[in-house]
Design a protein around this motif. Structure first.
Motif, PDB file in Angstrom:
ATOM      1  N   THR A   7       8.548  -7.310   6.770  1.00  0.00           N
ATOM      2  CA  THR A   7       7.522  -8.328   6.995  1.00  0.00           C
ATOM      3  C   THR A   7       6.143  -7.786   6.661  1.00  0.00           C
ATOM      4  O   THR A   7       5.309  -8.494   6.084  1.00  0.00           O
ATOM      5  CB  THR A   7       7.568  -8.802   8.464  1.00  0.00           C
ATOM      6  OG1 THR A   7       8.872  -9.295   8.759  1.00  0.00           O
ATOM      7  CG2 THR A   7       6.552  -9.904   8.714  1.00  0.00           C
ATOM      8  N   ARG A   8       5.875  -6.534   7.005  1.00  0.00           N
ATOM      9  CA  ARG A   8       4.579  -5.936   6.647  1.00  0.00           C
ATOM     10  C   ARG A   8       4.412  -5.864   5.135  1.00  0.00           C
ATOM     11  O   ARG A   8       3.328  -6.126   4.601  1.00  0.00           O
ATOM     12  CB  ARG A   8       4.455  -4.542   7.277  1.00  0.00           C
ATOM     13  CG  ARG A   8       4.083  -4.557   8.754  1.00  0.00           C
ATOM     14  CD  ARG A   8       3.703  -3.180   9.241  1.00  0.00           C
ATOM     15  NE  ARG A   8       4.857  -2.304   9.302  1.00  0.00           N
ATOM     16  CZ  ARG A   8       5.605  -2.117  10.393  1.00  0.00           C
ATOM     17  NH1 ARG A   8       5.296  -2.753  11.509  1.00  0.00           N
ATOM     18  NH2 ARG A   8       6.641  -1.314  10.376  1.00  0.00           N
ATOM     19  N   LEU A   9       5.479  -5.507   4.426  1.00  0.00           N
ATOM     20  CA  LEU A   9       5.404  -5.442   2.966  1.00  0.00           C
ATOM     21  C   LEU A   9       5.123  -6.820   2.373  1.00  0.00           C
ATOM     22  O   LEU A   9       4.322  -6.965   1.456  1.00  0.00           O
ATOM     23  CB  LEU A   9       6.718  -4.898   2.400  1.00  0.00           C
ATOM     24  CG  LEU A   9       6.950  -3.392   2.511  1.00  0.00           C
ATOM     25  CD1 LEU A   9       8.353  -3.045   2.049  1.00  0.00           C
ATOM     26  CD2 LEU A   9       5.917  -2.625   1.702  1.00  0.00           C
ATOM     27  N   ASN A  10       5.794  -7.837   2.903  1.00  0.00           N
ATOM     28  CA  ASN A  10       5.617  -9.194   2.381  1.00  0.00           C
ATOM     29  C   ASN A  10       4.217  -9.723   2.639  1.00  0.00           C
ATOM     30  O   ASN A  10       3.625 -10.407   1.813  1.00  0.00           O
ATOM     31  CB  ASN A  10       6.631 -10.129   3.035  1.00  0.00           C
ATOM     32  CG  ASN A  10       7.756 -10.490   2.078  1.00  0.00           C
ATOM     33  OD1 ASN A  10       7.734 -10.107   0.920  1.00  0.00           O
ATOM     34  ND2 ASN A  10       8.727 -11.207   2.562  1.00  0.00           N
ATOM     35  N   SER A  11       3.700  -9.448   3.846  1.00  0.00           N
ATOM     36  CA  SER A  11       2.417 -10.017   4.239  1.00  0.00           C
ATOM     37  C   SER A  11       1.236  -9.168   3.788  1.00  0.00           C
ATOM     38  O   SER A  11       0.107  -9.656   3.733  1.00  0.00           O
ATOM     39  CB  SER A  11       2.362 -10.183   5.765  1.00  0.00           C
ATOM     40  OG  SER A  11       2.420  -8.916   6.408  1.00  0.00           O
TER      41      SER A  11
END
Length: 697
Positions: free
Chosen positions: A70-74
């Protein structure tokens, strides 16, 4: 990494479009394997799913992996508590899905081969997720070469490798489930008899009159229910009375709020800053950024766009004059007039964007200078924009951005456009790169004001905090039993609040901020116990546990009245059905029966078998079926529905042509839809799941 950065912007929808299965967690070393007792292992078990034990270490690894994805996506470096909780729930659901569906796949020999995976990634039938991530930004077409290059390079980038592995496992799990559900779909069929029955029901529309004998027309004491009937119903319908473990609490809050003294201190602090803030030699914007609780907004506004209080100030004030302090939105404010300018409401411009080259930071600037030189010597702006601009959205239109208002663009771009002159060609640096801007046109200028507002939110002081905490501590010490707790609340006219039917994994109790600890306490306490003093946001909380509900079947005593009401209604329907049937057999008309029952004849028109409800009756599928299948101009038998007992007289029937092939297709789609939406839920309902998350979170 460049490719990964590009696909991140498209990856946000991945979780939503998938069935919901996630990558198997990295297998962690079993910390309890050496010399661990069975008791210790059970303490570290977060779940047991169909007999398979899951440790907290393995589950947390799964959660951590999902957080990293999720951190990578956001692009965010950290996640807030709400998002972490949401991901934890998602990881839990995916864990259950993987275990229970994994059993099904293994039993049936369902798998996804390497060749099949390669086909989904680079073949002729590329999976929609891969197609979305690796589509050409200019044409929107899938670019297989991008995938191949990414697969070759990901081994040198651990982050890209992790991202790909996560996505790959998702599409594998989605394909596994698709195969399994397809087996069920292919095993279902729409029979000709079903199609014929459905077509016959749909091709008939009826108009009818009806009378309803309502259950309220019979008093409760006219029918009776025995203890034996209640017990029999209870024993035969235990599934209706299953319950989860829950707790009921009552609690008291002590709110930490600013006092009048706190307000005055904030106002005085702002007064002390007023002299420095009004100093023309001090940069007002920088002063606000350093000292204010509200950010600096450098936009120029018309007087009519300002609050009435400030409007009167700016129209008569001199530059750098300060107004205030004044109170607004729980904040004391000082406002300084920093500039007055004649500006238009909107500007029309076009631009050429040149992004920075990390290997050659000056390249974009040098190209921009060359292009400006060409433009100054008569080159066509639109042609250069189509050839050089990296803003593809506007490049196809010759760089044209149309008309835009102040504040719609980033500030350097905005300032250059609004403060420049019509016809100017200017160069501006923004976070997007180097822009060559051609100011094509400007609206009529009007007087606008730039303000700098210094705001200090009124908050409670440490002394106020200590005073409220002391109040809560004193209350807890003096009222340390449930009886004293309730008596004190009544005597002091305090407001008691309630938390009912709390489940062990709940994270909300009323409007309390992050009260997870309170829920955990409730499941560890005994009825009558008082909680410690908890601090949730700006509140201190003291609670008492009032009731415990254990998991299992509700006791008969708790559901007795509910069963009795159901049985009373059933018996009333029996009595009313018999009465109406006798009235019908006596030869009376529908109108005469209505009068004898002190009811009215009601009408409905254009009703077919698919009707959801009937006006005057509500949701009554029994009434719809009775009307559709009753003969015309004959009084029907009495039929019980949800809200009463009905007699129907059909006054008109119309037949319509129905496409049986279309009916068959619709029924097939209904079956397919049931598989899609109910299959996983049904399998989960049959699974044996022990949820111990409340022991750890």
């Amino acid at each position: 990494m460049a490719t990964l950065e590009r696909i991140r912007s498209k990856g946000g929808v991945l979780v939503a479009v998938m069935i919901g299965f996630a990558l198997f967690a990295f297998i962690m070393t079993d910390l309890l394997s050496s010399g661990s007792s069975i008791f210790q292992r059970s303490q570290m078990e977060v779940a047991e799913i169909n007999g398979e034990s899951v440790s907290i270490q393995d589950f947390q690894a799964r959660v951590s992996e999902m957080e990293e994805y999720t951190r990578l996506n956001s692009g965010e470096s950290s996640l807030d508590a709400e998002m972490v909780n949401r991901l934890r729930d998602q990881a839990w659901n995916q864990l259950i899905n993987e275990v229970i569906m994994g059993e099904k796949y293994q039993e049936l020999g369902i798998e996804v081969t390497s060749a099949e995976l390669l086909e989904m990634v680079t073949g002729t039938n590329v999976h929609p997720t891969i197609r979305q991530l690796f589509s050409n930004p200019q044409t929107g077409a899938f670019d297989k070469e991008q995938v191949i290059n990414f697969l070759r390079s990901k081994q040198y980038d651990p982050t890209a490798n992790f991202y790909w592995t996560f996505v790959e496992q998702q599409i594998i799990n989605e394909r596994l489930f698709s195969k399994y559900s397809s087996l069920l779909e292919n095993g279902m069929m729409v029979t000709n008899q079903w199609v014929e029955s459905e077509a016959n029901a749909r091709n008939t529309k009826v108009d009818f009159n009806f009378v309803v004998a309502r259950m309220t027309s019979i008093a409760d004491d006219e029918v009776s229910v025995t203890d034996g009937e209640i017990e029999t119903y209870y024993n035969n319908n235990e599934e209706e009375f299953k319950q989860d473990a829950s707790r009921d609490i009552e609690y008291l809050t002590f709110d930490v709020e600013p006092t009048e003294e706190d307000r005055e201190q904030t106002r005085q602090r702002l007064l002390e800053m007023r002299e420095d803030f009004s100093n023309p030699e001090i940069d007002a914007a920088q002063f606000v950024r350093i000292n204010s609780d509200i950010p600096f907004n450098g936009r120029y506004l018309k007087a009519e766009a300002l609050d009435e209080e400030i409007r009167g100030f700016v129209t008569s004030a001199s530059e750098n004059e300060v107004y205030g302090p004044y109170f607004e939105d729980d904040t004391y404010k000082l406002t300084r007039l920093t500039d007055v300018a004649q500006l238009p409401d909107s500007v029309r411009a076009r631009h050429i964007l040149l992004r920075q080259n990390p290997q050659n930071p000056n390249e974009a600037n040098e190209i921009a200078d060359s292009l400006i030189n060409l433009l100054n010597n008569g080159a066509n702006f639109a042609e250069l924009a189509r050839q050089y601009s990296e803003d593809q959205g506007s490049a196809v239109n010759g760089g044209d951005l149309g008309w835009f208002r102040q504040g719609m663009m980033v500030k350097p771009f905005d300032d250059a456009s609004f403060f420049g002159n019509k016809g100017d060609i200017v160069k501006v640096e923004t976070q997007f790169g180097t822009h060559i801007i051609h100011i094509q046109d400007k609206g009529v200028p009007t007087t606008k004001y730039q303000l700098a507002t210094l705001g200090r939110e009124v908050t409670y002081s440490s002394q106020t905090y200590q005073n409220v905490y002391s109040e809560a501590t004193k209350f807890a010490a003096l009222n340390n039993t449930a009886e004293k707790f309730n008596t004190a609340i009544e005597e002091q006219n305090l407001t008691k609040r309630y938390g009912r039917n709390l489940n062990k994994n709940d994270r909300q109790v009323g409007a309390l901020e992050s009260p997870r600890q309170l829920v955990k306490w409730a499941f560890e306490a005994e009825p009558g116990d008082l909680s410690p003093i908890y601090e949730f946001g700006d509140q201190f909380v003291i609670a008492v546990l009032t009731d415990i509900t254990e998991e299992g079947t509700m006791p008969l005593a708790d559901v007795r009245s509910r069963i009795e009401r159901q049985l009373l209604n059933d018996k009333k329907k029996e009595v009313l059905t018999e009465r109406l049937q006798q009235e019908k057999e006596s030869g009376k008309s529908l109108q005469e029966i209505a009068e004898s029952m002190e009811e009215e004849v009601q009408s409905a028109t254009g009703i077919d078998f698919s009707a959801f409800q009937v006006a005057g009756a509500g949701v009554e599928p029994a009434l719809v079926a009775l009307a559709v299948f009753s003969p015309e101009n004959e009084l029907s038998d009495a039929v019980a529905g949800n809200n009463g007992v009905y007699l129907v007289e059909v006054t008109n029937k119309e037949k319509a042509e129905v496409d049986t092939e279309q009916v068959k297709q619709q029924l097939a789609r209904t079956l397919e839809s049931k598989v899609s939406y109910q299959l996983l839920q049904t399998i989960r309902e049959d699974a044996e799941i022990v949820d111990n998350r409340a022991n750890f979170y």
